[in-house]
Design an enzyme around this catalytic site. Sequence first.
Site, mmCIF file in Angstrom:
data_model
loop_
_atom_site.group_PDB
_atom_site.id
_atom_site.type_symbol
_atom_site.label_atom_id
_atom_site.label_comp_id
_atom_site.label_asym_id
_atom_site.label_seq_id
_atom_site.Cartn_x
_atom_site.Cartn_y
_atom_site.Cartn_z
ATOM 1 N N HIS A 83 1.111 -0.672 0.325
ATOM 2 C CA HIS A 83 -0.129 0.087 -0.028
ATOM 3 C C HIS A 83 0.658 1.619 -0.158
ATOM 4 O O HIS A 83 0.738 2.502 -0.342
ATOM 5 C CB HIS A 83 -0.649 -0.124 1.551
ATOM 6 N N ILE A 84 1.797 1.205 0.740
ATOM 7 C CA ILE A 84 2.663 2.629 1.011
ATOM 8 C C ILE A 84 3.390 2.169 -0.425
ATOM 9 O O ILE A 84 3.744 3.888 -0.756
ATOM 10 C CB ILE A 84 3.917 2.209 1.854
#
Lengths: 210, 306
Positions: free
Chosen positions: A169-170
């Site tokens: 996600h990051i």
Amino acid sequence: MSNKDDIRRYKDGERLHHWIVAITFILLAMSGLALFHPSLYWLTNLFGGGQWTRILHPFIGLVMFVSVMVLMVRFWRHNLVNRDDLRWIRYLPDALHKREGRLPPVGRYNAGQKIIYWSTVIGMFLLLFSGLIMWQPYFAPVFPIGLVRFAILVHAFSAILLMMVIILHIYAAIWVKGSLQAMVKGTVSRTWAKKHHPLWYREVTQEERK
Amino acid sequence: MASMQSLDIKNRSATSLPSPSVRSHTELAKLIDVSKCIGCKACQVACMEWNDLRGPVGENTGVYDNPQDLNEHTWTLMRFSEVEPDDFSFEWLIRKDGCMHCDDPGCLKACPAPGAIVQYANGIVDFISEKCIGCGYCIAGCPFDIPRLSRADNRAYKCTLCSDRVAVGLEPACVTTCPTGCITFGTKEDMKQQAVLRIADLNSRGYDNAGLYDPPGVGGTHVMYVLQHADRPGLYHGLPEDPRISPMVGFWQGITKPLAIGALALLAMASFLHFIKHGPNVAEDDDDAPSRDKTRDRKEESSHVE
């Protein structure tokens, strides 16, 4: 980067809860890993020592759980899976090589984001229940020892899987330029919306015309 | 702590590298001959006295067990069982319960705090309470249900096998006090030999299944029992027949840890490599977008928008 023409993507409350989740996640990952692997035990120093790490971790976990639940309620409708999501996953390897042409048009969220949404929600439930069962000194003593052992194992596994999901996600937020602005200012540029979420962009512009 | 003492530690919790092991040591053990026990609880009293432990006064519930269970103030406890081992006999079996000091200690394996649980080279497993963080993993790791967490200070406690006495050449307090000679202490080899004599005696008295309880599933223990019915240890207040560290604890503490840390590191590394190979994914109409890909990306985009 931003200008008046930008489109609103996240309300203030949504961003607030997202960042509560983000900060508590970082704290939980650090304190959890500290007690998971001996080579990371030094991370307990950030929390005031081993005892404090053990005391704080579950309470921070409750905060994260509540905030994830808020996000879950706010976003579930946009994360329902449809047929295009499978196609999107099939052509994801192409997209990772920047050949995005074959990706099906995406709505508010693409299949990758939906996977992150659902694994976070499911992961949080697993972590909550396993965490409660192993929580000393409050709850663990009332559960049979076999269940506590199982809960510790489930807690470790779901935590590691959640961490892997969050790394993706990051990285996605770093890789896809213009995404971070959505969670910082709440807006995205029109070109960003057109490129990454064309169906959503069409919805938004149609509403604007009304 | 004297620095020389670090040479006597064989295993240390949450520590991946081996401990100093240049010295050679003799393994010690306590032998409890259940057939000689009269249930006087002198060992329980001696333990409390030596270790300065005094729990709150409990309540009588109609059985001899007092208190009802091990707790942070009770590191050893007489367990009384009335059993009928066969159709024509009745026996009152009394077992002194407490830490077995496993050679492969589940508590030490499960403990996440470095050095909070140590195993001395003589076999004693000891809790270094100042390093205990109160997570209770030792309770999950123990196959004998021994460690107890104190509600007052959130640390786990159990029998130390009087490691402080043993370190200066004394035997454990319970051994010294036992009036029947039921509890003896010495090298593990000597204790095993003594057990052989006791078992022969019990055999001659009609206990055909008498035997030594030194369970191999946990690598043997440094507290061993002579049992009249070694074929059925469960008769002795549920002494486990084949104790071993739960596979769930072994799995969690074994292969899972390095694999999980490796997977996280690998994923972060892969993300980084992807970025330096392909660069950022820019929506091309932005002012700072690179111009070279513009036309190609536009063409692709038009194929799926609208």
